[in-house]
Design a protein around this motif. Structure first.
Motif: not given
Lengths: 227, 227, 227
Positions: C74-76, C82-96, C130-140
């Motif tokens: 829930n958040g940034l 971000c690596q921790l999220v990618a490493s989990c088996d399942i990831a659920v996030a809020s739309d913000k 990785l090259f731009t450092g810019e964030p992506i949204s939960a939907q993306e």
């Protein structure tokens, strides 16, 4: 054309002033791939082999190049043209662009384009494209991972240049180290990948620009990169 | 059932008249996988081993088959049924279809289906399906790469046959060479993949249908394939 | 922090009462990764190496852990977050929620996060991040495979706990065997993967909970798991 592209990619590749490359085209076609006249039996198998080898070298050069390579696509990209888009690090396209691997229609299956395509989109998408030769839209290409971003045609250059400038605002040695490491770790098993990249992080921290960036952040000022 | 599917897939596999295969089902279920009665301890471990080995052979046969195999799905595909969809080269489904790997609910984790599923959808999607056993919709399956296309139920057969006919209009030797090469190069490192496929392109150009296709294109006429 | 997370993950890992783990955070940031103060040249390269090695160990521990690990975001989530999220088996996030690998901005390319990111999202998405450092949204992030599910903020805990309870209602030995096998087969070639998993299926059928689950299904009753 391939030799010219290869030469352009290598031009000043080692110059510290080069920070990012954009590949684009003029006219309604981004690239339609090989010239079939070069592939008739009027040419020898050795010549055919040289054509495909040169093409593969160009595609691998994009990945091994020290700076990020962006495809800016406005129109149709087919066969080796689609392969070129798939081989770039980043690809931005206008919403009127489309992508196909139609070699099967002329009896020449897009087997070399399939190398790049099969590594960027799900295999069912790749195989439908390869077996039917039918195009997918820019939106579908984005959905399936062939593109990084899709924008209206009148914003294509603005958005691509914005991404390029963002990349150019970073340290070249840091970006180069990161790019090379990314492709090196990707095919490795997880433990080897982490072993490799943990070492890269330590090396990156020790770079002049690594320390400058961290210190600038802690001192709340803009970093001044060596390159 | 698996033996029958295996036999049907092998039937006339080498005939030049066979150009594409469609796997479909009658009724509201595409396939719900193994018959659990075969997996009780009334059967020996050797028998269980034979069941899973046969299943794996069928799934690998689809990939090694000389012609493209399309799954046409209208309904529920679960466990080894979901694996079958994931194993086909192309998969078209009606929008009322759904997909699940619910083995965990009956104490039998879908580990063999996970081989095919884990190679077609992102691992987080695969793991949520495997750990919870809950179904995903046809739209979600498309989004994540398990399907090539989703259409309304009343267009399912029409669209699948359209794709099959498009494939059947191409040269069988060209499609077979392309399919075999695609799966061969996919797990290789980039340099090996390009080495393999560049050679395939040269071989393809030298095929009778390769030259026929290129000449027909240059002469602006329809190609006449050998098969 | 990493040592504490490691210790928490290992706590009662072998207890039969532990069936699933949820990793969450308090406040508007899920995790922003490493503390840059630990990475200045006031610390030795050996210390830096230990930091990244510990981080990699934690990420690999999530995959080798006997029970599923869910990220509830829930958040940034940035860099190693971000690596921790990618490493989990399942990831659920809020739309913000949003996700970024902005190390390049401070001269420290996110090479270790790229290991996990490059294995969950298409490479063009990973490289633009990785090259731009810019964030992506939960939907993306959902679209590209970094997340399993996105829900409104006020449903985040409910949905995550629902998934966790569904997993906890299954047999622990069955889920553990399935998880371990999934990650073991994923990098293998198809034949090896099927060889491995066919054996796992036979072993799973022979488990007490394998037989209990199948019999309960055939007898139309709820299974009673050993754990």
């Amino acid at each position: 054309m391939l030799k010219s592209l290869q030469s352009d990619l290598l031009h000043e590749a080692e110059s510290k002033d080069l920070k990012v490359i954009i590949i684009s085209a003029e006219g309604p076609v981004f690239s339609s791939g090989h010239d079939l006249k070069e592939l008739t039996d009027e040419q020898s198998p050795d010549y055919h082999a040289e054509v495909f080898q040169t093409c593969s070298e160009v595609m691998m050069l994009i990945q091994s190049h020290p700076v990020p390579v962006i495809a800016m696509v406005n129109g149709l990209a087919t066969a080796a043209g689609c392969q070129l888009v798939a081989s770039c690090d980043i690809a931005v396209a206008s919403d009127k662009s489309s992508f196909a691997t139609p070699g099967v229609n002329v009896g020449l299956f897009c087997s070399t384009p399939a190398v790049a395509l099969g590594r960027t989109v799900p295999r069912k998408v790749a195989l439908e494209m390869l077996f039917t030769g039918e195009p997918i839209s820019a939106q579908e290409a984005l959905l399936h991972g062939l593109l990084s971003k899709v924008v209206p045609e009148d914003q294509l250059e603005e958005e691509t240049v914005r991404i390029a400038k963002k990349i150019a605002s970073s340290s070249r040695p840091v970006v180069s180290l990161g790019k090379a490491t990314f492709y090196k770790q990707l095919p490795q098993d997880l433990r080897t990948a982490y072993y490799l990249t943990s070492q890269t992080m330590v090396d990156n921290v020790a770079l002049r620009d690594g320390q400058e960036g961290i210190k600038a952040f802690l001192q709340k000022r803009k970093p001044i990169w060596s390159q």
